[in-house]
Design a protein around this motif. Structure first.
Motif, PDB file in Angstrom:
ATOM      1  N   GLU A  90       0.835  -1.198   0.000  1.00 45.91           N
ATOM      2  CA  GLU A  90       0.000   0.000   0.000  1.00 45.91           C
ATOM      3  C   GLU A  90       0.871   1.249   0.000  1.00 45.91           C
ATOM      4  N   SER A  91       0.261   2.372  -0.332  1.00 54.13           N
ATOM      5  CA  SER A  91       0.951   3.663  -0.341  1.00 54.13           C
ATOM      6  C   SER A  91       1.632   3.903   1.008  1.00 54.13           C
ATOM      7  N   GLY A  92       2.893   4.364   0.932  1.00 51.51           N
ATOM      8  CA  GLY A  92       3.639   4.653   2.146  1.00 51.51           C
ATOM      9  C   GLY A  92       4.461   3.478   2.648  1.00 51.51           C
ATOM     10  N   TYR A  93       4.498   2.397   1.865  1.00 51.98           N
ATOM     11  CA  TYR A  93       5.272   1.228   2.254  1.00 51.98           C
ATOM     12  C   TYR A  93       6.167   0.773   1.109  1.00 51.98           C
ATOM     13  N   LYS A  94       7.176  -0.025   1.468  1.00 55.10           N
ATOM     14  CA  LYS A  94       8.059  -0.590   0.451  1.00 55.10           C
ATOM     15  C   LYS A  94       8.371  -2.037   0.804  1.00 55.10           C
ATOM     16  N   SER A  95       8.796  -2.767  -0.226  1.00 58.44           N
ATOM     17  CA  SER A  95       9.291  -4.125  -0.066  1.00 58.44           C
ATOM     18  C   SER A  95      10.454  -4.262  -1.022  1.00 58.44           C
ATOM     19  N   GLN A  96      11.288  -5.254  -0.813  1.00 59.87           N
ATOM     20  CA  GLN A  96      12.347  -5.493  -1.778  1.00 59.87           C
ATOM     21  C   GLN A  96      12.553  -6.988  -1.914  1.00 59.87           C
ATOM     22  N   TYR A  97      13.206  -7.378  -2.995  1.00 57.89           N
ATOM     23  CA  TYR A  97      13.487  -8.781  -3.225  1.00 57.89           C
ATOM     24  C   TYR A  97      14.778  -8.923  -4.009  1.00 57.89           C
ATOM     25  N   VAL A  98      15.360 -10.086  -3.880  1.00 61.75           N
ATOM     26  CA  VAL A  98      16.523 -10.493  -4.661  1.00 61.75           C
ATOM     27  C   VAL A  98      16.021 -11.595  -5.574  1.00 61.75           C
ATOM     28  N   ASN A  99      16.498 -11.623  -6.813  1.00 62.32           N
ATOM     29  CA  ASN A  99      16.070 -12.672  -7.729  1.00 62.32           C
ATOM     30  C   ASN A  99      16.151 -14.044  -7.063  1.00 62.32           C
ATOM     31  N   GLY A 100      15.068 -14.801  -7.188  1.00 67.10           N
ATOM     32  CA  GLY A 100      15.036 -16.144  -6.630  1.00 67.10           C
ATOM     33  C   GLY A 100      14.648 -16.213  -5.174  1.00 67.10           C
ATOM     34  N   GLN A 101      14.287 -15.070  -4.564  1.00 70.50           N
ATOM     35  CA  GLN A 101      13.904 -15.063  -3.158  1.00 70.50           C
ATOM     36  C   GLN A 101      12.561 -14.374  -2.973  1.00 70.50           C
ATOM     37  N   SER A 102      11.909 -14.680  -1.866  1.00 67.02           N
ATOM     38  CA  SER A 102      10.633 -14.053  -1.538  1.00 67.02           C
ATOM     39  C   SER A 102      10.825 -12.572  -1.242  1.00 67.02           C
ATOM     40  N   PRO A 103       9.790 -11.753  -1.484  1.00 69.14           N
ATOM     41  CA  PRO A 103       9.870 -10.332  -1.114  1.00 69.14           C
ATOM     42  C   PRO A 103      10.012 -10.175   0.398  1.00 69.14           C
ATOM     43  N   SER A 104      10.669  -9.085   0.805  1.00 71.49           N
ATOM     44  CA  SER A 104      10.822  -8.795   2.230  1.00 71.49           C
ATOM     45  C   SER A 104       9.484  -8.359   2.808  1.00 71.49           C
ATOM     46  N   SER A 105       9.411  -8.329   4.131  1.00 72.48           N
ATOM     47  CA  SER A 105       8.210  -7.798   4.772  1.00 72.48           C
ATOM     48  C   SER A 105       8.134  -6.300   4.495  1.00 72.48           C
ATOM     49  N   LEU A 106       6.966  -5.734   4.655  1.00 77.20           N
ATOM     50  CA  LEU A 106       6.742  -4.325   4.346  1.00 77.20           C
ATOM     51  C   LEU A 106       7.420  -3.420   5.373  1.00 77.20           C
ATOM     52  N   THR A 107       7.916  -2.296   4.882  1.00 72.91           N
ATOM     53  CA  THR A 107       8.537  -1.284   5.718  1.00 72.91           C
ATOM     54  C   THR A 107       7.891   0.057   5.409  1.00 72.91           C
ATOM     55  N   ALA A 108       7.522   0.802   6.440  1.00 72.20           N
ATOM     56  CA  ALA A 108       6.942   2.129   6.239  1.00 72.20           C
ATOM     57  C   ALA A 108       8.017   3.093   5.741  1.00 72.20           C
ATOM     58  N   VAL A 109       7.637   4.005   4.841  1.00 73.84           N
ATOM     59  CA  VAL A 109       8.566   5.005   4.304  1.00 73.84           C
ATOM     60  C   VAL A 109       7.907   6.373   4.297  1.00 73.84           C
ATOM     61  N   ASN A 110       8.738   7.406   4.279  1.00 69.34           N
ATOM     62  CA  ASN A 110       8.257   8.770   4.130  1.00 69.34           C
ATOM     63  C   ASN A 110       8.208   9.055   2.635  1.00 69.34           C
ATOM     64  N   VAL A 111       7.011   9.049   2.059  1.00 77.65           N
ATOM     65  CA  VAL A 111       6.848   9.208   0.616  1.00 77.65           C
ATOM     66  C   VAL A 111       7.381  10.558   0.145  1.00 77.65           C
ATOM     67  N   THR A 112       7.164  11.607   0.907  1.00 77.02           N
ATOM     68  CA  THR A 112       7.643  12.938   0.513  1.00 77.02           C
ATOM     69  C   THR A 112       9.157  12.936   0.349  1.00 77.02           C
ATOM     70  N   LYS A 113       9.861  12.344   1.303  1.00 74.49           N
ATOM     71  CA  LYS A 113      11.317  12.263   1.197  1.00 74.49           C
ATOM     72  C   LYS A 113      11.740  11.400   0.015  1.00 74.49           C
ATOM     73  N   ALA A 114      11.052  10.294  -0.170  1.00 73.07           N
ATOM     74  CA  ALA A 114      11.408   9.375  -1.249  1.00 73.07           C
ATOM     75  C   ALA A 114      11.207  10.004  -2.631  1.00 73.07           C
ATOM     76  N   MET A 115      10.330  10.980  -2.734  1.00 72.00           N
ATOM     77  CA  MET A 115      10.024  11.610  -4.022  1.00 72.00           C
ATOM     78  C   MET A 115      10.842  12.879  -4.265  1.00 72.00           C
ATOM     79  N   ARG A 116      11.781  13.204  -3.386  1.00 72.09           N
ATOM     80  CA  ARG A 116      12.554  14.448  -3.553  1.00 72.09           C
ATOM     81  C   ARG A 116      13.320  14.497  -4.861  1.00 72.09           C
ATOM     82  N   TRP A 117      13.676  13.341  -5.447  1.00 72.77           N
ATOM     83  CA  TRP A 117      14.401  13.326  -6.714  1.00 72.77           C
ATOM     84  C   TRP A 117      13.588  13.982  -7.819  1.00 72.77           C
ATOM     85  N   LYS A 118      12.260  13.919  -7.717  1.00 73.43           N
ATOM     86  CA  LYS A 118      11.416  14.569  -8.727  1.00 73.43           C
ATOM     87  C   LYS A 118      11.546  16.085  -8.655  1.00 73.43           C
TER      88      LYS A 118
END
Length: 157
Positions: free
Chosen positions: A55-83
């Motif tokens: 959902e919005s405001g969360y992230k997950s990550q994965y490595v090829n061949g592995q399950s996705p990580s559990s969800l982690t909350a993120v600050n969307v405003t900070k994450a979008m600063r590159w824009k």
């Protein structure tokens, strides 16, 4: 979107996919900024798949061949600063910071120093000047940046 062996499926949403290349593996991070996405990643040779809804405001990550990580909350405003033209680096190793800056510069930057001896780095830098950011980060650790070609830079002692 197919990223490595994973599939990221939009359901009326906006999201960011980052590919983080390390010495050992490629990892992919999926950060949702609006709505919900379904991340599917195969995790075994028999093509069984693991899925996670992000959902919005969360992230997950994965490595090829592995399950996705559990969800982690993120600050969307900070994450979008590159824009808005800002590269934000927070508490990354110098190796990770160089990899982040490489995303905004053509070619490759090699670190020719033992990164285990350096403190974590951070800062906000102009997305249009990744070279200036690289020189500043290197200088904080008494390192030098040498441009070998327009597409190859070496950070060294």
């Amino acid at each position: 979107v197919y990223a490595g062996q994973g599939v990221i499926e939009a359901v009326g949403t906006a999201f960011i996919i980052s590919n983080h290349i390390s010495d050992n593996d490629n990892s992919y991070q999926v950060l949702v900024t609006e709505g919900i996405v379904k991340l599917t990643s195969p995790y075994s040779s028999d093509e069984m798949r693991d899925q996670v809804l992000i959902e919005s405001g969360y992230k997950s990550q994965y490595v090829n061949g592995q399950s996705p990580s559990s969800l982690t909350a993120v600050n969307v405003t900070k994450a979008m600063r590159w824009k808005g033209g800002v590269i934000e680096i927070n508490n990354l190793s110098i190796k990770e910071a160089i990899a982040e800056l490489d995303r905004y510069h053509p070619g490759k930057t090699l670190l020719m120093a033992d990164s285990a001896h350096f403190d974590l780095v951070g800062g906000a830098f102009d997305v249009n000047s990744p070279e200036t950011a690289l020189v500043a980060i290197a200088a904080t650790h008494n390192l030098t940046v040498s441009n070998i070609t327009p597409y190859l830079r070496i950070v060294h002692e």
